[in-house]
Scaffold this active site. Structure first.
Site, PDB file in Angstrom:
ATOM      1  N   GLU A 198       0.824  -1.206   0.000  1.00 58.28           N
ATOM      2  CA  GLU A 198       0.000   0.000   0.000  1.00 58.28           C
ATOM      3  C   GLU A 198       0.860   1.259   0.000  1.00 58.28           C
ATOM      4  O   GLU A 198       0.503   2.263  -0.618  1.00 58.28           O
ATOM      5  CB  GLU A 198      -0.935  -0.004   1.202  1.00 58.28           C
ATOM      6  CG  GLU A 198      -1.986  -1.100   1.206  1.00 58.28           C
ATOM      7  CD  GLU A 198      -1.461  -2.449   1.662  1.00 58.28           C
ATOM      8  OE1 GLU A 198      -2.212  -3.429   1.579  1.00 58.28           O
ATOM      9  OE2 GLU A 198      -0.277  -2.527   2.094  1.00 58.28           O
ATOM     10  N   GLY A 213      12.097  -4.405  -1.319  1.00 51.54           N
ATOM     11  CA  GLY A 213      12.004  -3.283  -2.252  1.00 51.54           C
ATOM     12  C   GLY A 213      12.707  -3.484  -3.572  1.00 51.54           C
ATOM     13  O   GLY A 213      12.931  -2.519  -4.304  1.00 51.54           O
TER      14      GLY A 213
END
Length: 457
Positions: A69, A342
């Site tokens: 999110e 990431g």
């Protein structure tokens, strides 16, 4: 705000608050327990009770529960920062907080963005946070609907919107079971900006009047060019050695065993076909890159594959800046474990095919948009109810393919992987379709900002 929009179901709400207070010791113990593997759970606990030190009032409040999110909110947050707005970004998990710290490092250093944990949904902790932050607008990402916060915001005329909103059929049924309490919660939002017409229809069925379709912010997320460049270099190295890589992305518990069985079958079929074609197993075997969704499971997954005799190399052991990767990723390596956070654009850019985790077992699927934006064909399991429209659109475009559970899922998956790896033309067609699909649905950021223009207190 008209009083009719603040329909707090008091009896249900009192029971909800009582339950929260009774469970507080368990909640705190769980934080401490999870802190064994991730110390972040034992940090900034006061923030979870509304004690947010030095928070600057008057900002736009964006709540993104965790990593996915937070990344999805990036284009919207950056657009507001470019307009000179201040942001307070809340999350629920340490990984979400770390992701925000990495993405918005410059804005944090300049004091234009602050990060705190979302307070637990207790009346007194929510009240303390709201009085300290005094946000002008609240934007909650995707599925985050906390009764205390939403009802209280409506009562004090703080416009809180559910943005990039999605509601699966399963979740809609759960909300409906709460009757008026469930409907009142979503009706108390100042508005809901949904990803698709399917999502909007489910919200409207709950009595939500202010609901419009704006698209999915995930299509607007720009892949990190540094990671993409590294991934393409990795892919070039593999191509040089005649190897293809399959990425099993964001896998969940139980799915790795299915992928392990499938990958053993892939390697066996590849070896047999290589011998049949050339008389000896000389063709380089394909490479699997598996990226578990939860970092605390990295070691567990690595050991699972090693237990079956597969050579596993961890991403943390690979120097992608090396001139020649041959000494790091040799031809005997069967599996690379993506033990980093990431770096999905890196893995996608290096891969020839993606198996999307969360869809092989009934977890609802994971975000396939980033893989398509990197031009990577996607295989989906049957369970994509959290990404229903996005998954179907990708299939319709030819960017993705669904693997049915006909008998053994692992066997079916292995056969599909081998078939696509052997068909260069199909991979090329799916890659081009993935790029078209990702580009077609961009623009949610602009539509959301237009819908929210002038809506601050």
């Amino acid at each position: 705000m008209p009083q009719s929009t603040v329909n707090r179901p008091w009896l249900w709400f009192a029971c909800y608050q009582l339950g929260w207070h009774l469970l507080l010791p368990v909640v705190l113990l769980r934080l401490w327990w999870r802190g064994r593997k991730d110390p972040g759970y034992r940090q900034a606990i006061a923030e979870r009770f509304g004690f947010s030190q030095g928070i600057q009032p008057g900002a736009i409040w964006v709540h993104a529960v965790s990593v996915g999110e937070t990344r999805a909110a990036q284009p919207l947050i950056e657009a507001y920062l470019q307009e000179g707005k201040s942001i307070v970004l809340t999350c629920m998990t340490p990984n979400g907080r770390r992701t925000g710290a990495a993405i918005f490092a410059d804005a944090i250093a300049q004091g234009r963005l602050q990060q705190v944990y979302l307070p637990y949904d207790l009346c007194w902790s929510v009240e303390r946070f709201l009085k300290a932050a005094k946000p002008t607008l609240g934007l909650f990402m995707e599925t985050e609907a906390w009764p205390t916060i939403v009802f209280r915001a409506a009562e004090i005329n703080l416009p809180v919107y559910l943005i990039n909103a999605r509601l699966s059929e399963r979740s809609a049924r759960r909300v409906a079971r709460f009757g008026n309490a469930g409907r009142s919660l979503f009706q108390a939002f100042a508005g809901i900006l949904a990803q698709t017409e399917l999502d909007a229809g489910r919200y409207r069925a709950l009595g939500v009047k202010h609901c419009e379709v704006v698209g999915n912010l995930k299509f607007d997320v720009v892949l990190d060019p540094v990671l993409v460049k590294q991934g393409l270099a990795w892919h070039a190295h593999l191509e040089k050695n005649h190897r293809l890589m399959v990425c099993a992305a964001s896998t969940r518990e139980g799915e790795e065993a299915i992928i392990l069985e499938a990958w053993q079958a892939v390697l066996q079929m590849h070896a047999e076909e290589s011998v049949s074609a050339s008389g000896s197993a000389s063709t380089a075997q394909p490479l699997l890159c598996i990226v578990p969704r939860h970092p605390e499971r990295f070691t567990e997954v690595a050991e699972l594959f090693r237990a079956y005799g597969l050579m596993v190399l961890r991403r943390s052991e690979i120097n992608l800046d090396a001139v020649d990767l041959q000494n790091t990723i040799d031809l005997k390596t069967a599996v690379v474990l993506g033990d980093s956070m990431g770096e999905m654009p890196l893995y996608y850019s290096a891969s020839d095919l993606v198996v999307m985790g969360g869809s092989l077992l009934p977890f609802g699927g994971q975000n396939l948009i980033e893989a398509c934006a990197a031009g990577c064909p996607v295989l989906l399991g049957e369970h994509t109810f959290n990404f229903q429209q996005a998954s179907q659109d990708a299939i319709d475009y030819g960017a993705a393919m669904r693997v049915g559970n006909n008998g053994s899922l692992a066997t079916t998956l292995a056969g599909t992987i081998i078939r696509i790896l052997q068909d260069q033309q199909q991979r090329k067609a799916m890659r081009e379709a993935a790029l078209r699909y990702a580009a077609h649905y961009q623009g949610a950021t602009t539509r959301i900002m237009a819908a929210l223009k002038g809506r601050t207190t």
